[in-house]
Design a protein around this motif. Structure first.
Motif, PDB file in Angstrom:
ATOM      1  N   ALA A 174       0.818  -1.220   0.000  1.00  0.00           N
ATOM      2  CA  ALA A 174       0.000   0.000   0.000  1.00  0.00           C
ATOM      3  C   ALA A 174       0.850   1.267   0.000  1.00  0.00           C
ATOM      4  N   LYS A 175       2.123   1.171   0.371  1.00  0.00           N
ATOM      5  CA  LYS A 175       3.001   2.336   0.344  1.00  0.00           C
ATOM      6  C   LYS A 175       3.213   2.840  -1.079  1.00  0.00           C
ATOM      7  N   ARG A 176       3.179   1.931  -2.030  1.00  0.00           N
ATOM      8  CA  ARG A 176       3.390   2.301  -3.433  1.00  0.00           C
ATOM      9  C   ARG A 176       2.138   2.147  -4.281  1.00  0.00           C
ATOM     10  N   VAL A 177       1.393   1.086  -4.035  1.00  0.00           N
ATOM     11  CA  VAL A 177       0.206   0.785  -4.837  1.00  0.00           C
ATOM     12  C   VAL A 177      -1.024   1.300  -4.093  1.00  0.00           C
ATOM     13  N   VAL A 178      -1.610   2.355  -4.614  1.00  0.00           N
ATOM     14  CA  VAL A 178      -2.768   2.967  -3.965  1.00  0.00           C
ATOM     15  C   VAL A 178      -4.033   2.258  -4.449  1.00  0.00           C
ATOM     16  N   GLY A 179      -4.845   1.789  -3.496  1.00  0.00           N
ATOM     17  CA  GLY A 179      -6.058   1.054  -3.872  1.00  0.00           C
ATOM     18  C   GLY A 179      -5.695  -0.309  -4.430  1.00  0.00           C
ATOM     19  N   GLN A 180      -6.392  -0.729  -5.488  1.00  0.00           N
ATOM     20  CA  GLN A 180      -6.151  -2.001  -6.178  1.00  0.00           C
ATOM     21  C   GLN A 180      -6.111  -3.167  -5.197  1.00  0.00           C
ATOM     22  N   LYS A 181      -7.089  -3.217  -4.291  1.00  0.00           N
ATOM     23  CA  LYS A 181      -7.130  -4.286  -3.296  1.00  0.00           C
ATOM     24  C   LYS A 181      -7.238  -5.663  -3.952  1.00  0.00           C
ATOM     25  N   GLU A 182      -8.018  -5.753  -5.019  1.00  0.00           N
ATOM     26  CA  GLU A 182      -8.188  -7.046  -5.688  1.00  0.00           C
ATOM     27  C   GLU A 182      -6.873  -7.529  -6.277  1.00  0.00           C
ATOM     28  N   VAL A 183      -6.078  -6.611  -6.820  1.00  0.00           N
ATOM     29  CA  VAL A 183      -4.781  -6.972  -7.391  1.00  0.00           C
ATOM     30  C   VAL A 183      -3.828  -7.430  -6.295  1.00  0.00           C
ATOM     31  N   VAL A 184      -3.742  -6.657  -5.224  1.00  0.00           N
ATOM     32  CA  VAL A 184      -2.839  -6.976  -4.119  1.00  0.00           C
ATOM     33  C   VAL A 184      -3.187  -8.329  -3.503  1.00  0.00           C
ATOM     34  N   ASP A 185      -4.468  -8.516  -3.176  1.00  0.00           N
ATOM     35  CA  ASP A 185      -4.881  -9.782  -2.553  1.00  0.00           C
ATOM     36  C   ASP A 185      -4.768 -10.941  -3.531  1.00  0.00           C
TER      37      ASP A 185
ATOM     38  N   MET B  28       2.206  11.480  -5.108  1.00  0.00           N
ATOM     39  CA  MET B  28       3.484  10.781  -5.283  1.00  0.00           C
ATOM     40  C   MET B  28       4.291  11.329  -6.457  1.00  0.00           C
ATOM     41  N   ASN B  29       3.663  12.179  -7.275  1.00  0.00           N
ATOM     42  CA  ASN B  29       4.338  12.821  -8.412  1.00  0.00           C
ATOM     43  C   ASN B  29       4.960  11.807  -9.377  1.00  0.00           C
ATOM     44  N   GLY B  30       4.315  10.660  -9.504  1.00  0.00           N
ATOM     45  CA  GLY B  30       4.826   9.662 -10.431  1.00  0.00           C
ATOM     46  C   GLY B  30       6.083   8.963  -9.967  1.00  0.00           C
ATOM     47  N   ASN B  31       6.440   9.107  -8.690  1.00  0.00           N
ATOM     48  CA  ASN B  31       7.667   8.501  -8.164  1.00  0.00           C
ATOM     49  C   ASN B  31       7.350   7.414  -7.139  1.00  0.00           C
ATOM     50  N   ALA B  32       6.349   6.604  -7.432  1.00  0.00           N
ATOM     51  CA  ALA B  32       5.948   5.584  -6.470  1.00  0.00           C
ATOM     52  C   ALA B  32       7.074   4.588  -6.194  1.00  0.00           C
ATOM     53  N   GLU B  33       7.866   4.271  -7.235  1.00  0.00           N
ATOM     54  CA  GLU B  33       8.937   3.290  -7.052  1.00  0.00           C
ATOM     55  C   GLU B  33      10.031   3.797  -6.126  1.00  0.00           C
TER      56      GLU B  33
ATOM     57  N   LEU C 248       3.879  -2.249 -11.365  1.00  0.00           N
ATOM     58  CA  LEU C 248       4.391  -1.710 -10.106  1.00  0.00           C
ATOM     59  C   LEU C 248       4.067  -2.634  -8.939  1.00  0.00           C
ATOM     60  N   ALA C 249       2.859  -3.182  -8.930  1.00  0.00           N
ATOM     61  CA  ALA C 249       2.454  -4.088  -7.851  1.00  0.00           C
ATOM     62  C   ALA C 249       3.322  -5.330  -7.829  1.00  0.00           C
ATOM     63  N   VAL C 250       3.618  -5.885  -9.017  1.00  0.00           N
ATOM     64  CA  VAL C 250       4.434  -7.097  -9.088  1.00  0.00           C
ATOM     65  C   VAL C 250       5.864  -6.810  -8.645  1.00  0.00           C
ATOM     66  N   LYS C 251       6.451  -5.718  -9.136  1.00  0.00           N
ATOM     67  CA  LYS C 251       7.829  -5.381  -8.785  1.00  0.00           C
ATOM     68  C   LYS C 251       7.959  -5.078  -7.293  1.00  0.00           C
ATOM     69  N   THR C 252       6.957  -4.418  -6.737  1.00  0.00           N
ATOM     70  CA  THR C 252       6.983  -4.122  -5.301  1.00  0.00           C
ATOM     71  C   THR C 252       6.861  -5.397  -4.489  1.00  0.00           C
ATOM     72  N   PHE C 253       5.990  -6.304  -4.923  1.00  0.00           N
ATOM     73  CA  PHE C 253       5.840  -7.566  -4.213  1.00  0.00           C
ATOM     74  C   PHE C 253       7.144  -8.353  -4.245  1.00  0.00           C
ATOM     75  N   ALA C 254       7.859  -8.294  -5.361  1.00  0.00           N
ATOM     76  CA  ALA C 254       9.148  -8.988  -5.453  1.00  0.00           C
ATOM     77  C   ALA C 254      10.132  -8.434  -4.422  1.00  0.00           C
ATOM     78  N   GLU C 255      10.100  -7.124  -4.214  1.00  0.00           N
ATOM     79  CA  GLU C 255      11.000  -6.500  -3.242  1.00  0.00           C
ATOM     80  C   GLU C 255      10.673  -6.910  -1.813  1.00  0.00           C
ATOM     81  N   ILE C 256       9.392  -6.922  -1.474  1.00  0.00           N
ATOM     82  CA  ILE C 256       9.028  -7.221  -0.079  1.00  0.00           C
ATOM     83  C   ILE C 256       9.060  -8.715   0.219  1.00  0.00           C
ATOM     84  N   SER C 257       9.109  -9.551  -0.832  1.00  0.00           N
ATOM     85  CA  SER C 257       9.129 -11.003  -0.616  1.00  0.00           C
ATOM     86  C   SER C 257      10.544 -11.554  -0.539  1.00  0.00           C
TER      87      SER C 257
END
Length: 328
Positions: A23-34, A193-198, A58-67
């Protein structure tokens, strides 16, 4: 196999931390995250579908980082070759022998970006890896590292330069998740986030060990026979009964050309158990089945031209089936 309350709580905390970090990077998209978390724990692959700019990659790349899992991204294009995915044999002039060069598919987490842009031969090369967790190069077969998890994305609005995934390959995906437009409040947060979520820092909160614990818990979660019968009744409702000479039994079946395979019932049970784990329960409820039904079935039902003419979607059809089925 039994599961303790402590184990359930520990696994629920893993999932909660994953959601928080995403959620720090991916705003909303609960269905994608879950959906991503569900697919990994259930041991299946996930197809993410949505128009550009909805944070799928972005969701996939972020998940790779936290996993902390080994991650590779493959950008699918019309000129991609199977060897670009799986690897190939290279001739070494100095020794006069062939050596194996393994492709990017030899990773724990694969992002198959815009998978429908590659031709059928490339999609087929990935199919063996997805189905059997192995790759054949030359005359030798190589096992892929565990866990092995494919997250594929596709854009539903473009037709030029794309190759639609065949039904048999779609059936290999545990879930098909739709990325939707954010709400006004969520989009304001995106703008901030000014387009700098990553660039937003995230913390590694998951690991291969944590995944094994979660999978152990899921295996121990129980489902009553009535729940199993409920799942089968939903899957069977997507099929035209052969004993009825091909005539639809219900008012929604005349929209269906082909129904879901038995693999759909297995997928629904696995995902329902993960939903129970999300809630910290050791047993499955009908609500868990209903929550995952659309994601499990929407890519396994083939609608006919009549459905297209009447503007009926797979999601609407699945909703009718759920409302039609009595609760156990």
């Amino acid at each position: 196999m039994e599961i303790t309350k402590t184990e359930l709580t520990e696994c629920s905390e893993y999932i909660s931390r994953c959601r928080t970090e995403l959620a720090k990077r991916v705003v909303g998209q609960k269905e994608v995250v879950d959906g991503i978390i569900t697919g990994l724990i259930a041991g299946g692959h996930v197809l993410l579908e949505g128009v550009p700019g909805l944070a799928k990659t972005l969701a996939v790349k972020t998940f790779a980082e936290i996993s902390g899992l080994d991650f590779k991204r493959i950008q699918f294009t019309p000129d991609l070759l199977p060897a670009d995915v799986t690897g190939t044999m290279i001739y070494e002039q100095a020794t006069g022998n062939f050596s194996i060069h393994k492709g990017p598919v030899f990773s724990n987490l694969i992002l198959a970006d815009e998978i429908n842009r590659a031709p059928a031969k490339v999609q087929s090369a990935l199919l063996e890896a997805m189905a059997e967790h192995q790759v054949t190069i030359g005359e030798s077969t190589y096992h892929l590292p565990e866990p092995f998890f494919v997250l594929a994305t596709q854009n539903p609005i473009e037709q030029d330069g794309t190759y639609s995934l065949p039904e048999a390959e779609l059936d290999r995906f545990l879930l098909k998740v739709h990325a939707t437009y954010p709400t006004s409040e969520e989009e304001i947060a995106v703008l901030k986030m000014n387009g700098n979520a990553e660039a937003v820092p995230v913390v590694r909160v998951f690991s291969a060990e944590a995944l094994e614990k979660c999978r152990h818990c899921v295996e121990a979660i129980t489902a009553d026979d009535k729940i199993l019968a409920y799942i089968i009744s939903i899957v069977n409702a997507t099929r035209v009964n052969s004993k009825n000479h091909g005539k639809p039994q219900n008012d929604f079946q005349h929209y269906i050309s082909f129904g879901a395979s038995p693999r759909a019932g297995i997928a629904m049970l696995k995902c329902a158990k993960v939903m129970a784990l999300f809630a910290g329960r050791s047993f499955v409820l009908p609500e868990d089945v209903q929550t995952v039904a659309r994601q499990v079935l929407r890519h396994r039902i083939v609608l006919n031209y009549e459905a297209s003419a009447d503007g009926i979607t797979a999601d609407e059809l699945i909703g009718k089936i759920i409302s039609f089925m009595p609760l156990p």
